[in-house]
Design a protein around this motif. Structure first.
Motif, PDB file in Angstrom:
ATOM      1  N   GLY A   9       0.803  -1.215   0.000  1.00  0.00           N
ATOM      2  CA  GLY A   9       0.000   0.000   0.000  1.00  0.00           C
ATOM      3  C   GLY A   9       0.837   1.265   0.000  1.00  0.00           C
ATOM      4  N   ARG A  10       0.144   2.368  -0.203  1.00  0.00           N
ATOM      5  CA  ARG A  10       0.807   3.671  -0.249  1.00  0.00           C
ATOM      6  C   ARG A  10       0.948   4.254   1.146  1.00  0.00           C
ATOM      7  N   TYR A  11       2.042   4.975   1.322  1.00  0.00           N
ATOM      8  CA  TYR A  11       2.256   5.793   2.508  1.00  0.00           C
ATOM      9  C   TYR A  11       2.013   7.247   2.097  1.00  0.00           C
ATOM     10  N   TYR A  12       1.940   8.117   3.075  1.00  0.00           N
ATOM     11  CA  TYR A  12       1.636   9.522   2.818  1.00  0.00           C
ATOM     12  C   TYR A  12       2.500  10.091   1.689  1.00  0.00           C
ATOM     13  N   GLU A  13       3.778   9.772   1.702  1.00  0.00           N
ATOM     14  CA  GLU A  13       4.705  10.331   0.702  1.00  0.00           C
ATOM     15  C   GLU A  13       4.382   9.890  -0.723  1.00  0.00           C
ATOM     16  N   ASP A  14       3.640   8.813  -0.870  1.00  0.00           N
ATOM     17  CA  ASP A  14       3.349   8.257  -2.195  1.00  0.00           C
ATOM     18  C   ASP A  14       2.155   8.909  -2.896  1.00  0.00           C
ATOM     19  N   VAL A  81      -5.568   3.152  -1.378  1.00  0.00           N
ATOM     20  CA  VAL A  81      -5.749   4.410  -0.651  1.00  0.00           C
ATOM     21  C   VAL A  81      -5.434   4.286   0.833  1.00  0.00           C
ATOM     22  N   SER A  82      -5.953   3.266   1.493  1.00  0.00           N
ATOM     23  CA  SER A  82      -5.885   3.279   2.955  1.00  0.00           C
ATOM     24  C   SER A  82      -5.298   2.010   3.573  1.00  0.00           C
ATOM     25  N   GLN A  83      -4.461   1.318   2.826  1.00  0.00           N
ATOM     26  CA  GLN A  83      -3.801   0.136   3.386  1.00  0.00           C
ATOM     27  C   GLN A  83      -3.001   0.517   4.633  1.00  0.00           C
ATOM     28  N   ASN A  84      -2.453   1.712   4.630  1.00  0.00           N
ATOM     29  CA  ASN A  84      -1.623   2.190   5.746  1.00  0.00           C
ATOM     30  C   ASN A  84      -2.303   3.313   6.511  1.00  0.00           C
ATOM     31  N   VAL A  85      -3.585   3.177   6.722  1.00  0.00           N
ATOM     32  CA  VAL A  85      -4.377   4.196   7.407  1.00  0.00           C
ATOM     33  C   VAL A  85      -4.142   4.146   8.916  1.00  0.00           C
ATOM     34  N   MET A  86      -4.096   5.315   9.520  1.00  0.00           N
ATOM     35  CA  MET A  86      -4.129   5.397  10.980  1.00  0.00           C
ATOM     36  C   MET A  86      -5.578   5.561  11.426  1.00  0.00           C
ATOM     37  N   MET A 149      -6.191   9.802   7.772  1.00  0.00           N
ATOM     38  CA  MET A 149      -4.810   9.969   8.220  1.00  0.00           C
ATOM     39  C   MET A 149      -4.040   8.749   7.745  1.00  0.00           C
ATOM     40  N   VAL A 150      -2.942   8.987   7.021  1.00  0.00           N
ATOM     41  CA  VAL A 150      -2.132   7.905   6.479  1.00  0.00           C
ATOM     42  C   VAL A 150      -0.735   7.996   7.097  1.00  0.00           C
ATOM     43  N   TYR A 151      -0.235   6.846   7.522  1.00  0.00           N
ATOM     44  CA  TYR A 151       1.110   6.824   8.100  1.00  0.00           C
ATOM     45  C   TYR A 151       2.154   7.270   7.087  1.00  0.00           C
ATOM     46  N   LYS A 152       3.161   7.945   7.587  1.00  0.00           N
ATOM     47  CA  LYS A 152       4.341   8.233   6.785  1.00  0.00           C
ATOM     48  C   LYS A 152       5.215   6.977   6.780  1.00  0.00           C
ATOM     49  N   ARG A 153       6.002   6.837   5.740  1.00  0.00           N
ATOM     50  CA  ARG A 153       6.862   5.664   5.593  1.00  0.00           C
ATOM     51  C   ARG A 153       7.749   5.502   6.831  1.00  0.00           C
ATOM     52  N   GLY A 154       7.770   4.281   7.360  1.00  0.00           N
ATOM     53  CA  GLY A 154       8.609   3.985   8.518  1.00  0.00           C
ATOM     54  C   GLY A 154       7.973   4.294   9.859  1.00  0.00           C
ATOM     55  N   VAL A 159       3.998  -5.049   9.785  1.00  0.00           N
ATOM     56  CA  VAL A 159       3.113  -6.124   9.370  1.00  0.00           C
ATOM     57  C   VAL A 159       3.932  -7.411   9.281  1.00  0.00           C
ATOM     58  N   THR A 160       3.453  -8.454   9.922  1.00  0.00           N
ATOM     59  CA  THR A 160       4.078  -9.761   9.837  1.00  0.00           C
ATOM     60  C   THR A 160       3.336 -10.549   8.783  1.00  0.00           C
ATOM     61  N   THR A 161       4.076 -11.205   7.904  1.00  0.00           N
ATOM     62  CA  THR A 161       3.439 -11.899   6.785  1.00  0.00           C
ATOM     63  C   THR A 161       3.392 -13.405   6.972  1.00  0.00           C
ATOM     64  N   GLY A 162       3.406 -13.890   8.183  1.00  0.00           N
ATOM     65  CA  GLY A 162       3.239 -15.322   8.445  1.00  0.00           C
ATOM     66  C   GLY A 162       4.355 -16.171   7.901  1.00  0.00           C
ATOM     67  N   ALA A 163       4.056 -17.021   6.906  1.00  0.00           N
ATOM     68  CA  ALA A 163       5.019 -17.976   6.371  1.00  0.00           C
ATOM     69  C   ALA A 163       6.267 -17.299   5.814  1.00  0.00           C
ATOM     70  N   ALA A 164       6.102 -16.156   5.178  1.00  0.00           N
ATOM     71  CA  ALA A 164       7.264 -15.442   4.648  1.00  0.00           C
ATOM     72  C   ALA A 164       8.206 -15.008   5.766  1.00  0.00           C
ATOM     73  N   SER A 165       7.632 -14.599   6.900  1.00  0.00           N
ATOM     74  CA  SER A 165       8.450 -14.176   8.043  1.00  0.00           C
ATOM     75  C   SER A 165       9.179 -15.353   8.657  1.00  0.00           C
TER      76      SER A 165
END
Length: 168
Positions: A9-14, A81-86, A149-154, A159-165
């Protein structure tokens, strides 16, 4: 095997004012969707749940609950739009220019209207978008503006991705 990270998803800067996102997923609305959503929200209008009643209206069949349409089109926009929403701050100017019927497939797109730094929270920015949902025939069935409100990058939760982690 190479493990590749999925879209986060997008962060505010995107976000850039004027950018338009065509959301990737369409969704066909079923009778069950309409019935369950209407009952879950305690909407008593027979136009949504009583096929005999609805057949006697000018539409000749049940209308999909408009709150479902709002929820569906909002959900379709999340990945872009809001994957990284606060926090969601507002839905405004909601318009329903054409009805949605059971069996319609709904698609959507959003345009970035404005963005600004948050005055109270340095880890987020404020973004406003106009979102439009349309059916399989291209008829617009809903439009609205949403401010969030969208988080800024970092600065957002990790997010933990389960098997990938576990593989790392």
């Amino acid at each position: 095997m190479t493990v590749r990270e999925g879209w986060r998803g997008r962060y505010y800067e995107d976000f850039e004012v004027g950018d338009e996102y065509v959301h990737p997923l369409g969704r066909t609305v079923t009778t069950t969707d309409n019935m369950w959503f209407t009952l879950l929200t305690q909407n008593t209008a027979p136009l949504h749940v009583d096929h005999h009643y609805a057949a006697q209206t000018e539409f000749g069949k049940p209308l999909v609950n408009s709150a479902f349409t709002l929820a569906l089109v909002t959900g379709q926009s999340v990945t872009d739009v809001s994957q990284n929403v606060m926090a969601n701050l507002a839905w405004d100017e909601i318009r329903l220019p054409n009805p949605v019927f059971e069996g319609d497939t709904i698609y959507s797109r959003s345009e970035v209207l404005e963005k600004r730094e948050s005055n109270s929270r340095p880890n987020v920015g404020i973004v406003s978008v106009k979102t439009m949902g349309y059916n399989q025939d291209g008829k617009v069935v809903i439009t609205f503006t949403r401010t969030l409100m969208v988080y800024k990058r970092g600065h957002g939760p990790k997010v933990t991705t389960g098997a990938a982690s576990e593989a790392q």
